[in-house]
Design a protein around this motif. Structure first.
Motif, short mmCIF file in Angstrom:
data_model
loop_
_atom_site.label_atom_id
_atom_site.label_comp_id
_atom_site.label_asym_id
_atom_site.label_seq_id
_atom_site.Cartn_x
_atom_site.Cartn_y
_atom_site.Cartn_z
N GLY A 34 0.81 -1.21 0.00
CA GLY A 34 0.00 0.00 0.00
C GLY A 34 0.84 1.26 0.00
N SER A 35 0.41 2.28 -0.72
CA SER A 35 1.13 3.55 -0.76
C SER A 35 0.21 4.67 -0.34
N VAL A 36 0.52 5.28 0.80
CA VAL A 36 -0.30 6.38 1.27
C VAL A 36 -0.12 7.59 0.38
N GLY A 37 1.09 7.78 -0.11
CA GLY A 37 1.37 8.95 -0.92
C GLY A 37 0.54 9.02 -2.18
N HIS B 101 -9.85 10.48 3.10
CA HIS B 101 -10.38 9.24 3.64
C HIS B 101 -9.55 8.06 3.15
N GLY B 102 -9.06 8.13 1.91
CA GLY B 102 -8.23 7.06 1.37
C GLY B 102 -6.93 6.90 2.11
N ARG B 103 -6.29 8.02 2.45
CA ARG B 103 -5.02 7.95 3.18
C ARG B 103 -5.22 7.31 4.55
N ALA B 104 -6.25 7.71 5.26
CA ALA B 104 -6.52 7.13 6.57
C ALA B 104 -6.80 5.63 6.45
N ALA B 105 -7.54 5.24 5.42
CA ALA B 105 -7.85 3.82 5.22
C ALA B 105 -6.60 3.01 4.94
N VAL B 106 -5.67 3.59 4.14
CA VAL B 106 -4.43 2.87 3.84
C VAL B 106 -3.58 2.72 5.10
N LEU B 107 -3.55 3.75 5.93
CA LEU B 107 -2.81 3.65 7.19
C LEU B 107 -3.38 2.54 8.07
N ARG B 108 -4.71 2.47 8.13
CA ARG B 108 -5.32 1.39 8.90
C ARG B 108 -4.99 0.04 8.28
N TRP C 209 -2.24 -0.70 6.65
CA TRP C 209 -0.86 -1.00 7.02
C TRP C 209 -0.81 -1.58 8.43
N ALA C 210 -1.55 -0.97 9.34
CA ALA C 210 -1.58 -1.46 10.73
C ALA C 210 -2.06 -2.91 10.77
N MET C 211 -3.12 -3.20 10.03
CA MET C 211 -3.63 -4.56 9.99
C MET C 211 -2.63 -5.50 9.32
N GLY C 212 -1.97 -5.00 8.27
CA GLY C 212 -0.99 -5.81 7.56
C GLY C 212 0.18 -6.21 8.45
N VAL C 213 0.66 -5.28 9.28
CA VAL C 213 1.75 -5.61 10.20
C VAL C 213 1.31 -6.68 11.19
N ALA C 214 0.09 -6.54 11.71
CA ALA C 214 -0.41 -7.51 12.67
C ALA C 214 -0.53 -8.90 12.06
N VAL C 215 -1.03 -8.96 10.82
CA VAL C 215 -1.20 -10.25 10.16
C VAL C 215 0.13 -10.84 9.72
N THR C 216 1.05 -9.98 9.27
CA THR C 216 2.34 -10.46 8.76
C THR C 216 3.25 -10.96 9.87
N PHE C 217 3.27 -10.26 11.00
CA PHE C 217 4.20 -10.62 12.06
C PHE C 217 3.52 -11.04 13.37
N GLY C 218 2.50 -10.31 13.78
CA GLY C 218 1.88 -10.60 15.06
C GLY C 218 1.18 -11.95 15.08
N LEU C 219 0.36 -12.22 14.08
CA LEU C 219 -0.39 -13.48 14.05
C LEU C 219 0.52 -14.70 13.98
N ILE D 214 -1.20 6.36 14.81
CA ILE D 214 -0.95 5.82 16.15
C ILE D 214 -1.23 4.32 16.16
N LEU D 215 -2.32 3.91 15.51
CA LEU D 215 -2.66 2.50 15.43
C LEU D 215 -1.54 1.73 14.73
N LEU D 216 -0.98 2.30 13.66
CA LEU D 216 0.12 1.66 12.96
C LEU D 216 1.34 1.51 13.86
N SER D 217 1.67 2.54 14.62
CA SER D 217 2.81 2.49 15.53
C SER D 217 2.63 1.41 16.59
N VAL D 218 1.44 1.33 17.16
CA VAL D 218 1.17 0.32 18.18
C VAL D 218 1.22 -1.07 17.58
N SER D 219 0.62 -1.24 16.41
CA SER D 219 0.62 -2.54 15.75
C SER D 219 2.04 -3.01 15.45
N ALA D 220 2.87 -2.10 14.93
CA ALA D 220 4.25 -2.46 14.61
C ALA D 220 5.03 -2.77 15.88
#
Length: 240
Positions: free
Chosen positions: A26-29, A35-42, A44-54, A141-147
Motif C-alpha cells: 500500500g502507498s499512502v502517498g 479518507h483514502g489515506r486514513a484507510a491505507v494507514l489502517r 498498514w496497521a492490519m498488515g503488520v499484525a497479520v504479517t508478524f503478530g499473528l 498511532i494505530l500503525l505504531s502500536v501494531s508495529a
C-alpha cells in the motif's frame, strides 16, 4: 522437533517477505483523498499484525504458550544473566522517563530545525505515511502500536527463541533476528536498513536488560510515534 519445524516455516515466511521486497504494498502517498489515506494507514496497521503478530502468536502457542511479559524464556536466561552480571541491566522507570524526555527533545529539535529552515530529521527513506491531517493521526498511532507489538513478538521473541532452541545459541538468535529486522525494512534504503538493524539490536538489549518484552514493545512504539507523528507535526506547527 517442533522448534525445528517451526523454524523452517518461519524461514520460508521470511523468504517470502524478503522476496516481495517489503511486507506491504500500500502507498499512502498515492492516495490523495483524505479518507483514502486514513484507510491505507489502517490497512498498514492490519498488515503488520497479520504479517508478524499473528504468526508469532501461533508459533508461541505451538511451543507451549508465550513467555511471561516480565520474564524472558529459559533459553535467554544465560544471556540475560550475563548482562546483569556486567552491570548492564536496565531499570524500567528511568527507561520510561527517558522515553518521555526523548520525545519532548525530539519535538523541540524539530521545531528548532523548522524555524531555521531545516527539514525534520529522517534517517531512511520510507513511504509517506506521516499524517497530513488530524484525521490521519489516529490511524498512524494505530500503525505504531501494531508495529511495536507485532514486530517485537516476532523479532525479539519468536524468531530468536526458535533459533536458540535449534542451535543452542541465544546470541545467534538475536543476531539473526536483528539482521532480518533490518532486511525487511530495505524499502527505507541503505541508511534505513542500517538504522533498523541497529535499532533491532537496541530493542533486544532493552528486552534482555529489563527482562520484560512489554518494555521493548513500548520503546518500539515510542520510536515509531516520534518518526511518524512527533517530529513532522512539530515541524509543521512551527512552520505555521
Amino acid at each position: 522437533m517442533t522448534a525445528a519445524i517451526l523454524l523452517a516455516l518461519v524461514a520460508m515466511h521470511m523468504a517470502m517477505i524478503l522476496w516481495r521486497g517489503r511486507a506491504f504494498r500500500g502507498s499512502v502517498g498515492r492516495s490523495r483523498d483524505l479518507h483514502g489515506r486514513a484507510a491505507v494507514l489502517r490497512g498498514w496497521a492490519m498488515g503488520v499484525a497479520v504479517t508478524f503478530g499473528l504468526p508469532a502468536v501461533i508459533g508461541l502457542a505451538l511451543l507451549g504458550g508465550p513467555a511471561p511479559w516480565d520474564v524472558p524464556p529459559r533459553p535467554f536466561w544465560t544471556m540475560a544473566h550475563t548482562l546483569y552480571d556486567a552491570g548492564l541491566y536496565l531499570s524500567v522507570t528511568p527507561l520510561i522517563v527517558g522515553m518521555v524526555a526523548g520525545t519532548v527533545a525530539n519535538a523541540g529539535i524539530s521545531v528548532w530545525r523548522a524555524r531555521t529552515g531545516r527539514r525534520p530529521i529522517q534517517i531512511g527513506h520510507f513511504p509517506d505515511i506521516r499524517p497530513q491531517t488530524g484525521r490521519e493521526v489516529l490511524p498512524a498511532i494505530l500503525l505504531s502500536v501494531s508495529a511495536g507489538v507485532s514486530e517485537e513478538l516476532y523479532f525479539r521473541l519468536l524468531l530468536p527463541l526458535l533459533i536458540a532452541l535449534v542451535s543452542g545459541s541465544a546470541p545467534a538468535g538475536f543476531g539473526v533476528a536483528a539482521l532480518l529486522f533490518g532486511a525487511v525494512h530495505r524499502y527505507q534504503g541503505v541508511r534505513g536498513v542500517v538504522a533498523t538493524t541497529l535499532g533491532g539490536s537496541v530493542l533486544a538489549f532493552v528486552y534482555l536488560g529489563t527482562g520484560a518484552l512489554w518494555v521493548a514493545m513500548l520503546f518500539h512504539i515510542v520510536i515509531d510515534l516520534n518518526a511518524l507523528i512527533v517530529r513532522p507535526m512539530a515541524a509543521r506547527l512551527a512552520q505555521r
